[in-house]
Design a protein around this motif. Structure first.
Motif, PDB file in Angstrom:
ATOM      1  N   ALA A   1      -3.082   1.314   0.318  1.00 45.55           N
ATOM      2  CA  ALA A   1      -2.296   1.378  -0.736  1.00 45.55           C
ATOM      3  C   ALA A   1      -1.367  -0.039  -1.033  1.00 45.55           C
ATOM      4  CB  ALA A   1      -1.269   2.715  -0.343  1.00 45.55           C
ATOM      5  N   LEU A   2      -1.123  -0.709   0.001  1.00 42.49           N
ATOM      6  CA  LEU A   2      -0.375  -1.924  -0.429  1.00 42.49           C
ATOM      7  C   LEU A   2      -1.232  -3.096  -1.076  1.00 42.49           C
ATOM      8  CD1 LEU A   2       2.453  -3.190   0.448  1.00 42.49           C
ATOM      9  CD2 LEU A   2       1.399  -4.264   2.123  1.00 42.49           C
ATOM     10  N   VAL A   3      -2.259  -2.858  -0.738  1.00 43.23           N
ATOM     11  CA  VAL A   3      -3.184  -4.002  -1.527  1.00 43.23           C
ATOM     12  C   VAL A   3      -3.238  -3.314  -3.053  1.00 43.23           C
ATOM     13  CG1 VAL A   3      -5.697  -4.853  -2.067  1.00 43.23           C
ATOM     14  CG2 VAL A   3      -4.631  -4.508   0.411  1.00 43.23           C
ATOM     15  N   THR A   4      -3.586  -2.082  -3.155  1.00 43.37           N
ATOM     16  CA  THR A   4      -3.476  -1.825  -4.630  1.00 43.37           C
ATOM     17  C   THR A   4      -2.396  -1.908  -5.364  1.00 43.37           C
ATOM     18  OG1 THR A   4      -5.045   0.207  -3.814  1.00 43.37           O
ATOM     19  CG2 THR A   4      -3.955   0.429  -6.092  1.00 43.37           C
ATOM     20  N   LEU A   5      -1.181  -1.524  -4.742  1.00 41.44           N
ATOM     21  CA  LEU A   5      -0.048  -1.892  -5.397  1.00 41.44           C
ATOM     22  C   LEU A   5       0.255  -3.400  -5.678  1.00 41.44           C
ATOM     23  CD1 LEU A   5       2.904  -0.003  -3.546  1.00 41.44           C
ATOM     24  CD2 LEU A   5       2.156   0.266  -5.886  1.00 41.44           C
ATOM     25  N   THR A   6       0.053  -4.164  -4.904  1.00 47.25           N
ATOM     26  CA  THR A   6       0.420  -5.541  -4.965  1.00 47.25           C
ATOM     27  C   THR A   6      -0.658  -6.092  -5.857  1.00 47.25           C
ATOM     28  OG1 THR A   6       0.929  -5.642  -2.739  1.00 47.25           O
ATOM     29  CG2 THR A   6       0.709  -7.705  -3.733  1.00 47.25           C
ATOM     30  N   VAL A   7      -1.806  -6.011  -5.856  1.00 44.02           N
ATOM     31  CA  VAL A   7      -2.883  -6.420  -6.801  1.00 44.02           C
ATOM     32  C   VAL A   7      -2.586  -5.790  -8.251  1.00 44.02           C
ATOM     33  CG1 VAL A   7      -5.389  -6.455  -7.422  1.00 44.02           C
ATOM     34  CG2 VAL A   7      -4.453  -7.021  -5.033  1.00 44.02           C
ATOM     35  N   GLN A   8      -2.493  -4.664  -8.263  1.00 48.77           N
ATOM     36  CA  GLN A   8      -2.279  -4.140  -9.780  1.00 48.77           C
ATOM     37  C   GLN A   8      -0.925  -4.644 -10.162  1.00 48.77           C
ATOM     38  OE1 GLN A   8      -4.629  -2.466 -11.196  1.00 48.77           O
ATOM     39  NE2 GLN A   8      -5.824  -2.328  -9.351  1.00 48.77           N
ATOM     40  N   GLY A   9       0.051  -4.766  -9.260  1.00 47.87           N
ATOM     41  CA  GLY A   9       1.477  -5.216  -9.911  1.00 47.87           C
ATOM     42  C   GLY A   9       1.456  -6.409  -9.967  1.00 47.87           C
ATOM     43  N   ALA A  10       0.691  -7.130  -9.462  1.00 44.61           N
ATOM     44  CA  ALA A  10       0.456  -8.811  -9.721  1.00 44.61           C
ATOM     45  C   ALA A  10      -0.271  -9.019 -10.876  1.00 44.61           C
ATOM     46  CB  ALA A  10      -0.318  -9.666  -8.744  1.00 44.61           C
ATOM     47  N   ALA A  11      -1.201  -8.169 -11.450  1.00 49.57           N
ATOM     48  CA  ALA A  11      -1.896  -8.270 -12.591  1.00 49.57           C
ATOM     49  C   ALA A  11      -0.891  -7.991 -13.749  1.00 49.57           C
ATOM     50  CB  ALA A  11      -3.019  -7.013 -12.663  1.00 49.57           C
ATOM     51  N   VAL A  12      -0.075  -6.980 -13.821  1.00 50.39           N
ATOM     52  CA  VAL A  12       1.016  -6.430 -14.654  1.00 50.39           C
ATOM     53  C   VAL A  12       1.814  -7.460 -14.950  1.00 50.39           C
ATOM     54  CG1 VAL A  12       2.882  -4.981 -14.838  1.00 50.39           C
ATOM     55  CG2 VAL A  12       0.667  -4.020 -14.392  1.00 50.39           C
ATOM     56  N   ALA A  13       2.386  -8.034 -13.579  1.00 50.72           N
ATOM     57  CA  ALA A  13       3.374  -9.213 -13.618  1.00 50.72           C
ATOM     58  C   ALA A  13       2.801 -10.562 -14.419  1.00 50.72           C
ATOM     59  CB  ALA A  13       3.615  -9.673 -12.195  1.00 50.72           C
ATOM     60  N   ILE A  14       1.357 -10.837 -14.091  1.00 48.28           N
ATOM     61  CA  ILE A  14       0.907 -12.008 -14.827  1.00 48.28           C
ATOM     62  C   ILE A  14       0.716 -11.739 -16.225  1.00 48.28           C
ATOM     63  CG2 ILE A  14      -1.284 -13.214 -14.867  1.00 48.28           C
ATOM     64  CD1 ILE A  14       0.362 -14.119 -12.739  1.00 48.28           C
TER      65      ILE A  14
ATOM     66  N   GLY B   1      -0.927   3.983  -6.281  1.00 51.55           N
ATOM     67  CA  GLY B   1      -0.907   3.583  -4.827  1.00 51.55           C
ATOM     68  C   GLY B   1      -0.602   4.820  -3.744  1.00 51.55           C
ATOM     69  N   LEU B   2       0.303   5.649  -4.236  1.00 55.67           N
ATOM     70  CA  LEU B   2       0.675   6.941  -3.563  1.00 55.67           C
ATOM     71  C   LEU B   2      -0.332   7.671  -3.198  1.00 55.67           C
ATOM     72  CD1 LEU B   2       4.410   7.471  -4.593  1.00 55.67           C
ATOM     73  CD2 LEU B   2       3.527   6.795  -2.391  1.00 55.67           C
ATOM     74  N   ALA B   3      -1.187   7.934  -4.522  1.00 58.49           N
ATOM     75  CA  ALA B   3      -2.008   8.969  -4.561  1.00 58.49           C
ATOM     76  C   ALA B   3      -3.620   8.287  -3.606  1.00 58.49           C
ATOM     77  CB  ALA B   3      -2.731   8.974  -5.964  1.00 58.49           C
ATOM     78  N   GLN B   4      -3.602   7.047  -3.581  1.00 58.30           N
ATOM     79  CA  GLN B   4      -4.582   6.550  -2.824  1.00 58.30           C
ATOM     80  C   GLN B   4      -4.397   6.641  -1.330  1.00 58.30           C
ATOM     81  OE1 GLN B   4      -5.045   2.301  -3.166  1.00 58.30           O
ATOM     82  NE2 GLN B   4      -6.738   2.337  -1.878  1.00 58.30           N
TER      83      GLN B   4
ATOM     84  N   LEU C   1      -7.828  11.173  19.267  1.00 58.65           N
ATOM     85  CA  LEU C   1      -7.738  11.711  17.706  1.00 58.65           C
ATOM     86  C   LEU C   1      -6.327  11.333  17.233  1.00 58.65           C
ATOM     87  CD1 LEU C   1      -9.379  15.229  17.290  1.00 58.65           C
ATOM     88  CD2 LEU C   1     -10.336  13.066  17.117  1.00 58.65           C
ATOM     89  N   ASP C   2      -5.351  11.359  18.271  1.00 55.96           N
ATOM     90  CA  ASP C   2      -4.050  11.093  17.910  1.00 55.96           C
ATOM     91  C   ASP C   2      -3.731   9.359  17.411  1.00 55.96           C
ATOM     92  OD1 ASP C   2      -3.102  13.518  18.187  1.00 55.96           O
ATOM     93  OD2 ASP C   2      -2.107  13.150  19.940  1.00 55.96           O
ATOM     94  N   ASP C   3      -4.446   8.607  18.210  1.00 52.02           N
ATOM     95  CA  ASP C   3      -4.577   7.230  18.065  1.00 52.02           C
ATOM     96  C   ASP C   3      -5.475   6.938  16.605  1.00 52.02           C
ATOM     97  OD1 ASP C   3      -3.001   6.015  19.681  1.00 52.02           O
ATOM     98  OD2 ASP C   3      -4.361   6.107  21.504  1.00 52.02           O
ATOM     99  N   GLN C   4      -6.418   7.702  16.462  1.00 54.15           N
ATOM    100  CA  GLN C   4      -7.198   7.600  15.248  1.00 54.15           C
ATOM    101  C   GLN C   4      -6.566   7.871  14.079  1.00 54.15           C
ATOM    102  OE1 GLN C   4     -10.763   9.886  16.254  1.00 54.15           O
ATOM    103  NE2 GLN C   4     -11.940   7.973  16.892  1.00 54.15           N
ATOM    104  N   ARG C   5      -5.566   8.876  14.294  1.00 54.13           N
ATOM    105  CA  ARG C   5      -4.867   9.339  13.136  1.00 54.13           C
ATOM    106  C   ARG C   5      -3.684   8.299  12.822  1.00 54.13           C
ATOM    107  NH1 ARG C   5      -3.520  14.069  15.279  1.00 54.13           N
ATOM    108  NH2 ARG C   5      -5.032  15.160  13.743  1.00 54.13           N
ATOM    109  N   ARG C   6      -3.004   7.651  13.841  1.00 52.33           N
ATOM    110  CA  ARG C   6      -2.271   6.557  13.674  1.00 52.33           C
ATOM    111  C   ARG C   6      -2.592   5.351  12.984  1.00 52.33           C
ATOM    112  NH1 ARG C   6      -0.834   7.460  19.290  1.00 52.33           N
ATOM    113  NH2 ARG C   6       0.882   8.976  19.081  1.00 52.33           N
ATOM    114  N   LEU C   7      -4.016   5.140  13.325  1.00 55.80           N
ATOM    115  CA  LEU C   7      -4.679   4.044  12.713  1.00 55.80           C
ATOM    116  C   LEU C   7      -4.981   4.267  11.415  1.00 55.80           C
ATOM    117  CD1 LEU C   7      -7.069   3.096  15.722  1.00 55.80           C
ATOM    118  CD2 LEU C   7      -5.155   1.771  14.842  1.00 55.80           C
ATOM    119  N   GLY C   8      -5.371   5.186  11.206  1.00 52.02           N
ATOM    120  CA  GLY C   8      -5.746   5.836   9.897  1.00 52.02           C
ATOM    121  C   GLY C   8      -4.784   5.830   8.918  1.00 52.02           C
ATOM    122  N   ARG C   9      -3.690   6.244   9.393  1.00 51.01           N
ATOM    123  CA  ARG C   9      -2.481   6.251   8.362  1.00 51.01           C
ATOM    124  C   ARG C   9      -2.069   4.877   8.139  1.00 51.01           C
ATOM    125  NH1 ARG C   9       0.759  11.248  10.674  1.00 51.01           N
ATOM    126  NH2 ARG C   9      -0.287  12.825   9.864  1.00 51.01           N
TER     127      ARG C   9
END
Lengths: 571, 582
Positions: free
Chosen positions: B270-283, A81-84, B255-263
């Protein structure tokens, strides 16, 4: 454009883009590094998952005994996640920096090219270039460029691991992999050409729509709004057809990839299944275990994932190449050199010092042939010269040559050393902002008193005193709220604020009522009294009346001087 | 122009969003079947992917176990052909569904884009002269384009994907629940909050900067346009740099706003990755525990986490789309204020229930009776006050006066760009308000003070002037065209152009000189061949010789028509019967 020309220009666009991305190497490297770390974390995660299943199912180990593996698994997910996050944000930073940089280059170039080159383009189109085409670069730099490296590195790492598990299964990845770039390259070439067409269509679409909305009043008067509405829809529909042509091809590249990814997963699953059953008697199949089998299967989608992402970002590349084509063309145009600065000292001491000298000058416009010259003209310092003649005979062009907006095709244009020029035309430039801001553009340090003086010299004193907010009154674009005459006089006030010795005026009194015209002429007389040199293109006898010299232009040729037409002005 | 509503109150956001997008959702609703089918294709693609991975996982584990039993000398059988063909079916199905989905949905989006443009234009064309005058600034035009563009991805980014993502979560949870109800519950408990976060949560996180981004991009456009249009003056004065600093200031904000939005997008991704992968591990862990407890078979236990992993595809695009919701909403709200989609096209500006028409083709008389007109935003001073005026049929009247004395207002009243605040304007004895504007405008030709040419060929610009329902043959049109050009003394000039009448006339006629553009506009008015002619400063910007020649030819053409001319000086106008000084 012939095929080879098109290829050359496409190559030049690619090189141009590559040069832009070199400017942000650091950020791109960081994005790539993060991508590689993410890939390794993914690999660890998938391996550990397969290992856990195998340990529990095959080796009957209790899950609680395996907690260190579970912790490592959680760690791998977090690193992923962090790397992404890091990859995305660094890529974005690179994209933002390139945009700022390119926009600066375009602004520099527009400034150098000057207004006459721009008049040949639709100003909405040029704005689109400065705003939208530059925006189109971001996706390419931020996403496509890092992904292009990752799409090679990550599959290779996965392939290495797959080989160590089962070379035959790994070779299923390998069979599909080299085909992918090949297909994508073939498809990409066609897609890019189409994309350029699409970009042009988009500019036309925007220009067309804007133009028709701008002219809505006229369309209403002529009862043509229904027809225009149909036209707007038809143009948008044409845009759709062009776009779909591009997309049919562009999506094919991702479909090819999708196909190989799906088929590889299917083939690997079936191979592993049959291998585990002992149906496959050759190769490494008898070495397969549940661990290695599951690991290979888990790996299969992620092996193709970097390539799929690359395909998703492929339209970023195509848009950027389309934009690069336009931007590169703009940036490579040669700006006019402008007049030469010379001392212009006269050999004979008894003549007036010269402000400008044109020697055997002629100017041609593309599609209109020669519009001016060849002509000779000396303008003395402090002189007021009126240029008259039927419309379209080169009066404006002569002024543009003096201002340095157009280069003479032949002959020589020279201004006295350090001559600054002030310009005033029929479409006075008004900026969104207050009256004071509009004036201070020219003289940033001028205090309010000087602004008031300039306004009253330009005969706008009455207006100023009638405004409740005075100098802080806001002006809309194109001087909404100011009449044409007032806008002209505001531009004139700017001339007063500047200390430019040479003032070029293109029909400063066109479409003014006699009262306004008289006020503008009073202003001009004051300017002349300050010792400035005025060159005025005009039709109005009253303006000719104040000139020291009236020159007649006919079909680009200067004709004998006329007597100042002051007698006519009175009639 | 209305400022977009301030978005500080968070509770009202949802309501405001629905209100802003409502008219556009209704417009899209006209293609309901297409939209549904597109969403179904999306869901099918996702389900094929889930099926492919899940079935493969099951197959490998099942064959491994059977293999082990066989290797240990036990007896076991497994049907390899059904899962094998299932895997092939899912593999091919996924590819086909994906290609069809993308092509079909992009076609839909572009159809919607054409709909939106057409309807917006129809909406705008109903604005009255008053409103258009207020809107004429370039700022508004550019913003309009940007706003329309912002609506184009409403369906493909904001409508279909969250729906499909949610359905996929429900389907996978359902599969898990079939194997073991508790697992389905766990997955729902993890994924539903994630779904809410990546849709509504991201919308909230992005609403400030994304709404601002639209505004800044538009200000950047305005500054860029200013920069280009003012290049001549800015450059000669040597102050390009000062104005450029303004352009660059807008860019920095953007550009500042685009940066904010990009972050924030990156965080969401990253949250989607963490949650989906985490959920897969939990399951995975839960399924293995269930296997150890004998509640699940091994193949099922190893296939379930794979189904969860496949959800990533359905949710990955959501943060990036929803973080920009504020931008879409702002654009929609502004368009609503200016040009709500019109349900059908209408001609003209004012409310137009009137059916009246003018009977004959004869020149009408004009009467102003106690007319008072006030412009909005101009305080209490009326532009015209208690004006009484009669122009007989076939009479020529010239109205003289300095700018700002109300000349153009008189013309605007006759063409019904405005209606008077009090009093009435009559044409051939009929109150203008009782006439259908279509009927009125087909009978008059009006040369406006401001020359307005279109970015099109010279011929197309002239053709606009022809009567709307003319039944002239091509040759007749051609000769009328050249006759009009002759009157304005542009016939020789047009013949000598390298591309003749096909010459492209630049934006607002910039490729033409001011006087030429004026004369093209005059020729367009002549082509209308109307019995009532209004000419506002017909010869402005022409040199004296040309003006005299055009005036003379115009004089003949005007014979028998009712004519109102407006000018600030008397010289070089066609002959008139009467002059009036305002």
């Amino acid at each position: 454009m012939s095929r080879s020309q098109a290829q050359t220009s496409a190559r030049a666009s690619r090189q141009w883009l590559a040069a832009q991305s070199r400017e942000v190497r650091g950020w791109l490297s960081l994005a790539i590094a993060a991508g590689v770390i993410g890939g390794l974390a993914t690999l660890a995660q998938l391996g550990l998952m397969a290992w856990l299943i195998s340990a529990v199912v095959v080796h009957d180990t209790a899950l609680v005994m395996l907690w260190p593996y579970a912790v490592a698994l959680a760690g791998a997910v977090i690193v992923r996640g962090l790397a992404q996050w890091l990859q995305e944000t660094s890529g974005m930073e690179a994209g933002l920096r390139v945009k700022a940089d390119v926009r600066a280059q375009v602004l520099d170039q527009l400034a150098a090219l000057g207004p006459v080159h721009l008049a040949e383009r639709h100003s909405a189109g040029s704005t689109a270039q400065l705003v939208d085409q530059v925006e189109a670069l971001e996706g390419y730099i931020a996403r496509y460029v890092p992904q292009a490296t990752l799409a090679v590195v990550l599959p290779l790492i996965f392939l290495g691991v797959a080989f160590s598990l089962d070379w035959l299964a790994a070779s299923f990845f390998l069979i599909a992999a080299p085909l992918i770039p090949l297909f994508m390259a073939l498809i990409g070439m066609g897609a890019q050409r189409l994309n350029e067409q699409q970009f042009q269509a988009m500019t036309r679409l925007a220009g067309h729509f804007l133009d028709r909305v701008r002219g809505l009043t006229t369309l209403q008067m002529f009862g043509r709004t229904r027809q225009a509405t149909e036209e707007v829809t038809a143009v948008a529909d044409d845009y759709r057809r062009r776009n779909m042509k591009t997309l049919r091809v562009a999506f094919l590249s991702s479909a090819v990839l999708e196909f190989f990814a799906s088929v590889s997963i299917a083939v690997i699953a079936i191979y592993i299944g049959f291998g585990l059953l002992g149906y496959i008697q050759f190769g490494p199949a008898d070495q397969l275990t549940l661990f290695s089998g599951l690991f290979l299967l888990f790996m299969a989608p992620d092996f193709f994932q970097p390539l799929r992402l690359l395909a998703q970002h492929y339209h970023d590349r195509a848009s950027a190449l389309g934009a690069a084509e336009g931007l590169r063309t703009l940036l490579s145009q040669t700006p006019p050199q402008g007049p030469r600065m010379e001392s212009l000292d006269s050999e004979l001491d008894d003549t007036l010092p010269l402000r400008a000298r044109l020697t055997d000058v002629s100017v041609a416009h593309a599609g209109r042939g020669r519009v001016l010259g060849p002509l000779d003209l000396d303008i003395a310092d402090g002189e007021v010269v009126a240029l008259v003649g039927p419309s379209g005979t080169g009066k404006s062009t002569l002024l543009q040559v003096l201002a340095g907006f157009v280069d003479a095709e032949a002959g020589e244009v020279a201004l006295r050393t350090e001559t600054r020029v002030a310009w005033l035309d029929q479409r006075p430039f008004l900026m969104q902002g207050t009256l004071a801001e509009n004036l201070r553009l020219v003289a940033p340090d001028a205090n309010d008193d000087r602004l008031r003086e300039a306004l009253s010299a330009a005969q706008l004193g009455d207006l100023l005193s009638a405004l409740p907010e005075g100098l802080d009154t806001s002006l809309g674009e194109r001087g909404l709220g100011l009449s044409g005459g007032q806008a002209s006089r505001l531009a004139l006030a700017r001339v007063f604020l500047s200390d430019a010795p040479l003032v070029l005026l293109d029909e400063p009194t066109a479409s003014l009522d006699p009262d306004s015209e008289q006020r503008v002429i009073e202003g001009l007389t004051q300017l002349a009294a300050q010792g400035r040199t005025l060159v005025i293109a005009t039709h109005h006898p009253a303006v000719m009346g104040m000139a020291d010299r009236v020159l007649r232009l006919e079909a680009g040729q200067l004709h004998a001087h006329e007597v100042p037409a002051s007698s006519e002005a009175l009639s | 122009m209305k400022e977009p509503t301030n978005m500080k109150g968070s509770t009202s956001m949802k309501g405001a969003t629905i209100k802003a997008l409502g008219p556009w959702l209704r417009l899209m609703g006209e293609r309901r079947a297409r939209l549904m089918f597109g969403a179904l294709l999306m869901l099918a693609t996702l389900l094929f992917a889930i099926g492919l991975l899940t079935l493969s996982g099951w197959f490998i584990t099942a064959t491994a176990l059977t293999g082990m039993t066989l290797a240990a000398g036990g007896a076991a059988t497994i049907d390899v052909f059904t899962p094998g063909s299932g895997i092939r079916f899912f593999a091919v199905g996924r590819t086909a569904a994906r290609y069809a989905e993308r092509l079909y949905n992009h076609d839909t989006v572009l159809r919607l884009l054409a709909d939106i443009r057409g309807r917006t234009f129809a909406g705008l064309s109903r604005l009255s002269g008053r409103e258009l005058a207020r809107y004429r600034a370039g700022e508004w035009l550019n913003r309009l384009t940007a706003d329309i563009d912002a609506l184009d991805n409403l369906y493909l980014r904001l409508l279909a994907p969250p729906l499909v993502g949610l359905l996929a979560v429900l389907v996978v949870s359902g599969i898990l629940a079939l194997a073991m109800p508790a697992l389905g519950g766990v997955l729902l408990a993890i994924m539903l909050p994630l779904w809410v976060i990546v849709t509504l949560g991201m919308a909230v996180a992005g609403r400030g900067p994304s709404a601002r981004r639209v505004e800044t991009l538009e200000r950047l456009r305005v500054r860029a346009l200013e920069h280009l249009q003012g290049l001549a003056e800015l450059r000669t004065f040597g102050v390009l740099g000062a104005h450029r600093a303004r352009v660059e200031r807008e860019q920095r904000t953007l550009l500042d706003d685009q940066r904010r939005l990009g972050r924030r997008t990156a965080l969401g991704n990253a949250l989607v990755t963490l949650t989906v992968q985490g959920a897969a591990v939990a399951i995975l862990c839960l399924a293995l525990l269930a296997f150890a407890a004998g509640k699940l078979s091994a193949p099922v236990a190893s296939m379930l986490p794979l189904a969860v992993l496949a959800l990533n595809e359905g949710l990955a695009m959501l943060p990036g789309a929803f973080v920009q919701l504020g931008a879409t909403r702002t654009a929609a709200a502004r368009l609503n204020a200016e040009a709500a989609p019109a349900s059908d096209e209408g001609e003209g500006s004012l409310a137009d229930e009137a059916e009246g028409s003018l009977a004959s083709a004869e020149s009408p008389s004009i009467t102003f009776e106690a007319v008072t007109l006030r412009y909005p935003g101009m305080g209490t001073t009326p532009a015209l006050e208690d004006v009484n005026l009669h122009v007989a049929a076939g009479e020529r009247l010239t109205v003289l006066g300095p700018s700002g004395s109300g000349k153009s207002s008189l013309a605007q009243l006759v063409v019904r760009a405005f209606d008077p605040d009090t009093g009435s304007v009559q044409l051939a004895g009929k109150d203008l308000c009782s006439l259908a504007s279509q009927a009125l405008r087909s009978r008059l030709a009006y040369l406006t003070q401001h020359t307005e040419l279109f970015h099109a060929s010279l011929r197309d610009n002239l053709h606009l002037g022809l009567p709307v329902d003319h039944d002239l043959e091509e040759a007749a049109v051609e000769s009328a065209l050249w006759q009009a050009l002759w009157i304005v003394d542009l016939d020789d000039w047009a013949r000598e152009l390298p591309h003749g009448l096909e010459t492209w006339v630049g934006e607002a006629g910039r490729q033409l000189s001011g006087g030429q553009a004026r004369r093209v506009a005059l020729a367009r008015v002549i082509l209308r061949d109307a019995p009532l002619v209004l000419l506002d400063e017909p010869l402005a910007g022409l040199d004296a010789a040309t003006a005299a020649m055009v005036a003379e030819r115009l004089d003949t053409w005007l014979d028998g028509r009712t004519v109102l001319m407006f000018a600030h000086r008397r010289d070089a106008l066609p002959r008139c019967d009467r002059a009036l000084v305002l």
